[in-house]
Write a protein that holds these residues in place. Structure first.
Motif, PDB file in Angstrom:
ATOM      1  N   UNK A  32      40.907  22.793   5.789  1.00 35.73           N
ATOM      2  CA  UNK A  32      40.592  21.187   5.646  1.00 35.73           C
ATOM      3  C   UNK A  32      39.177  20.841   6.364  1.00 35.73           C
ATOM      4  N   UNK A  33      38.622  20.394   5.457  1.00 35.42           N
ATOM      5  CA  UNK A  33      36.907  20.287   5.730  1.00 35.42           C
ATOM      6  C   UNK A  33      37.244  18.434   5.823  1.00 35.42           C
ATOM      7  N   UNK A  34      36.807  18.064   7.051  1.00 37.66           N
ATOM      8  CA  UNK A  34      36.649  16.522   7.213  1.00 37.66           C
ATOM      9  C   UNK A  34      35.069  16.021   7.608  1.00 37.66           C
ATOM     10  N   UNK A  35      34.668  15.057   6.754  1.00 35.50           N
ATOM     11  CA  UNK A  35      33.364  14.699   6.852  1.00 35.50           C
ATOM     12  C   UNK A  35      33.422  13.138   7.106  1.00 35.50           C
ATOM     13  N   UNK A  36      32.758  12.481   8.073  1.00 37.34           N
ATOM     14  CA  UNK A  36      32.710  10.905   8.257  1.00 37.34           C
ATOM     15  C   UNK A  36      31.349  10.605   8.246  1.00 37.34           C
ATOM     16  N   UNK A  63      38.833  18.775   1.048  1.00 41.58           N
ATOM     17  CA  UNK A  63      38.037  18.290   1.312  1.00 41.58           C
ATOM     18  C   UNK A  63      38.533  16.747   1.702  1.00 41.58           C
ATOM     19  N   UNK A  64      38.010  15.958   2.612  1.00 36.64           N
ATOM     20  CA  UNK A  64      38.550  14.710   2.961  1.00 36.64           C
ATOM     21  C   UNK A  64      37.044  13.879   3.644  1.00 36.64           C
ATOM     22  N   UNK A  65      36.768  12.839   2.944  1.00 31.85           N
ATOM     23  CA  UNK A  65      35.494  12.102   3.400  1.00 31.85           C
ATOM     24  C   UNK A  65      35.999  10.931   3.732  1.00 31.85           C
ATOM     25  N   UNK A  66      35.651  10.404   5.036  1.00 33.52           N
ATOM     26  CA  UNK A  66      35.994   9.239   5.580  1.00 33.52           C
ATOM     27  C   UNK A  66      34.989   8.160   5.672  1.00 33.52           C
ATOM     28  N   UNK A  67      35.152   7.018   5.478  1.00 38.23           N
ATOM     29  CA  UNK A  67      34.378   5.854   5.832  1.00 38.23           C
ATOM     30  C   UNK A  67      34.392   5.201   7.220  1.00 38.23           C
ATOM     31  N   UNK A  68      33.379   5.531   7.873  1.00 43.14           N
ATOM     32  CA  UNK A  68      33.678   5.151   9.326  1.00 43.14           C
ATOM     33  C   UNK A  68      34.109   3.698   9.694  1.00 43.14           C
ATOM     34  N   UNK A  69      33.730   2.762   8.791  1.00 45.40           N
ATOM     35  CA  UNK A  69      34.198   1.253   8.915  1.00 45.40           C
ATOM     36  C   UNK A  69      34.848   0.793   7.970  1.00 45.40           C
ATOM     37  N   UNK A 125      28.860  13.307   9.542  1.00 56.36           N
ATOM     38  CA  UNK A 125      28.980  14.119  10.415  1.00 56.36           C
ATOM     39  C   UNK A 125      30.400  15.175  10.062  1.00 56.36           C
ATOM     40  N   UNK A 126      30.197  16.378  10.227  1.00 54.36           N
ATOM     41  CA  UNK A 126      31.314  17.395  10.000  1.00 54.36           C
ATOM     42  C   UNK A 126      32.089  17.524  11.229  1.00 54.36           C
ATOM     43  N   UNK A 127      33.402  16.894  11.095  1.00 52.24           N
ATOM     44  CA  UNK A 127      34.147  16.904  12.085  1.00 52.24           C
ATOM     45  C   UNK A 127      34.933  18.333  12.428  1.00 52.24           C
ATOM     46  N   UNK A 128      35.047  18.761  13.754  1.00 48.59           N
ATOM     47  CA  UNK A 128      35.614  20.036  13.860  1.00 48.59           C
ATOM     48  C   UNK A 128      36.837  19.662  14.993  1.00 48.59           C
ATOM     49  N   UNK A 185      37.720   8.290   0.915  1.00 45.05           N
ATOM     50  CA  UNK A 185      38.200   7.254   1.386  1.00 45.05           C
ATOM     51  C   UNK A 185      39.420   6.800   1.198  1.00 45.05           C
ATOM     52  N   UNK A 186      40.329   7.863   1.310  1.00 39.14           N
ATOM     53  CA  UNK A 186      41.917   7.572   1.112  1.00 39.14           C
ATOM     54  C   UNK A 186      42.587   7.525   2.536  1.00 39.14           C
TER      55      UNK A 186
END
Length: 423
Positions: free
Chosen positions: A365-369, A336-342, A417-420, A220-221
């Motif tokens: 880069x791995x991105x998960x939401x 790795x970057x993990x996003x909080x959707x809201x 969700x593992x974003x591509x 959540x950065x």
């Protein structure tokens, strides 16, 4: 930045065990099941003793002093239903180190046994001023078979110096923390790197360019400057209120005006700010706009801003126009970057686009939401007034961090969700 504080409103199922006055007080520690599940129990200032904060691997959290808790404590053992979870005997080594002329304090937490391939992670914390030493998050990582070094940021806890939000100085401290942790765990670790939460997402990647790091993980950065963060927060506010594109354009102009003030040490930008104030004067919603700082600046008279604006808004050495993308371009380690959707505190639109651009350009880069989560990876309920109340950390987040740091992230992690990247 990132100062949001959530109210806690936890609801548990009827199968959870009721607390009673006769139940023995729980002992702080980390307790694990045979299948690797765990719960961390730790004291926190917001929970009166002998109550403890609990945090399960799946993100359930609360206080042992509440009316209903999903665990019981007997003779140093935590029971979950009929199962008895044993306390993990971590090896904990207090340490001190010097960074940029300042003495810092920390603790290395190591799981039982000796494993020369065990990952080592330095936790780079956000803008909070409380000490992470003894907190739940370091132990939640260590419970997954990872050695963890937590340390007090300068000017907090047992560390000397003045509290600051200067990303470059904080990155130098984090780099020194990793060097120190490597020395403490010599012969007992393999790959080593950083985890940064919230503001730590600005600091950890830069730290990884100052010392050898095998990985960087961020939760959540932002890949945006503090000025961009302020603008995105206000845009998010007007969108949530259904105010339309004219309002979005107006708060964008407000952010540009306040950004000019900040970058000039409150010498320039007043005419631009007055023009936006005039535009907003007849808008009922304007009084509720906050952003990170722009709402407060807009509501202060110019004479007050000239006199105390810098002391009020610019006293922590923040790099307002920090180029976060440039820092990531210099980073060669897997990210790795993990996003909080809201995420209301760190809106993800610009960050997501920047990360996917880096991924498409070939960066590792791995991105998960995680959808329907706010800052901190918190799930929430929303009241009639629009206020959010935290329920839990979203299921899968803590396990994702642990698996990825160990180089074994695969399969599903809760609702993530593992974003591509689109090529």
């Amino acid at each position: 930045m990132h100062r949001i504080i959530f109210g806690l409103a936890l609801a548990f199922s009827a199968s959870f065990q009721p607390a009673s006055a006769q139940q023995p007080a729980c002992t702080a520690g980390t307790y694990a099941a045979a299948d690797g599940d765990f719960v961390v129990l730790a004291p926190v200032p917001s929970i009166p003793a002998p109550g403890l904060r609990y945090l399960f691997r799946d993100g359930r959290r609360g206080a042992t002093s509440e009316a209903k808790v999903p665990l019981a404590c007997v003779d140093g053992i935590v029971t979950i239903g009929a199962a008895r979870w044993q306390r993990i005997a971590f090896r904990e080594t207090p340490a001190s180190f010097e960074s940029v002329g300042t003495r810092m304090t920390g603790v290395l937490i190591e799981p039982p046994g000796t494993d020369a391939k065990r990952p080592l992670v330095v936790m780079v914390h956000g803008s909070e001023r409380n000490s992470p030493i003894g907190g739940v998050y370091g132990y939640a990582m260590a419970a997954q078979g990872i050695s963890v070094f937590v340390y007090d940021k300068r000017g907090t806890g047992g560390s000397d110096g003045e509290y600051t939000q200067n990303f470059e100085l904080l990155a130098a401290d984090a780099a020194k923390a990793l060097d120190t942790a490597r020395g403490l765990a010599a012969g007992r670790h393999g790959r080593a790197g950083f985890f940064g939460g919230s503001q730590g997402g600005w600091v950890a990647p830069r730290a990884a360019t100052l010392t050898k790091a095998d990985f960087v993980a961020v939760g959540f950065g932002l890949v945006a400057s503090p000025i961009e963060e302020d603008r995105e927060q206000m845009v998010s506010e007007v969108r949530a209120a259904g105010l339309g594109q004219d309002a979005e354009a107006m708060v964008t102009r407000l952010s540009a005006a306040t950004g000019r003030l900040l970058l000039s040490n409150f010498r320039d930008g007043y005419e631009q700010l007055d023009a936006v104030r005039a535009e907003m004067a007849d808008k009922p919603w304007a009084a509720k706009i906050a952003g990170e700082y722009s709402g407060a600046i807009a509501r202060m008279p110019n004479e007050e801003l000239r006199r105390v604006g810098r002391a009020r808004f610019d006293n922590l050495e923040l790099i307002w126009d920090y180029d976060a993308v440039a820092a990531l371009r210099k980073l060669d380690a897997p990210l790795l970057w993990v996003l909080a959707g809201e995420d209301r505190e760190a809106p993800i639109e610009t960050t997501r686009a920047a990360l996917m651009g880096l991924k498409a350009a070939g960066k590792p880069v791995d991105v998960y939401l995680f959808p329907n989560t706010d800052h901190g990876m918190f799930e929430f309920t929303t009241g009639a007034d629009g206020e959010r109340s935290v329920t839990r950390i979203t299921d899968g987040y803590l396990k994702l961090l642990g698996d990825w740091v160990k180089g074994d992230a695969r399969g599903a992690y809760g609702r993530a969700e593992h974003l591509t990247a689109k090529r």
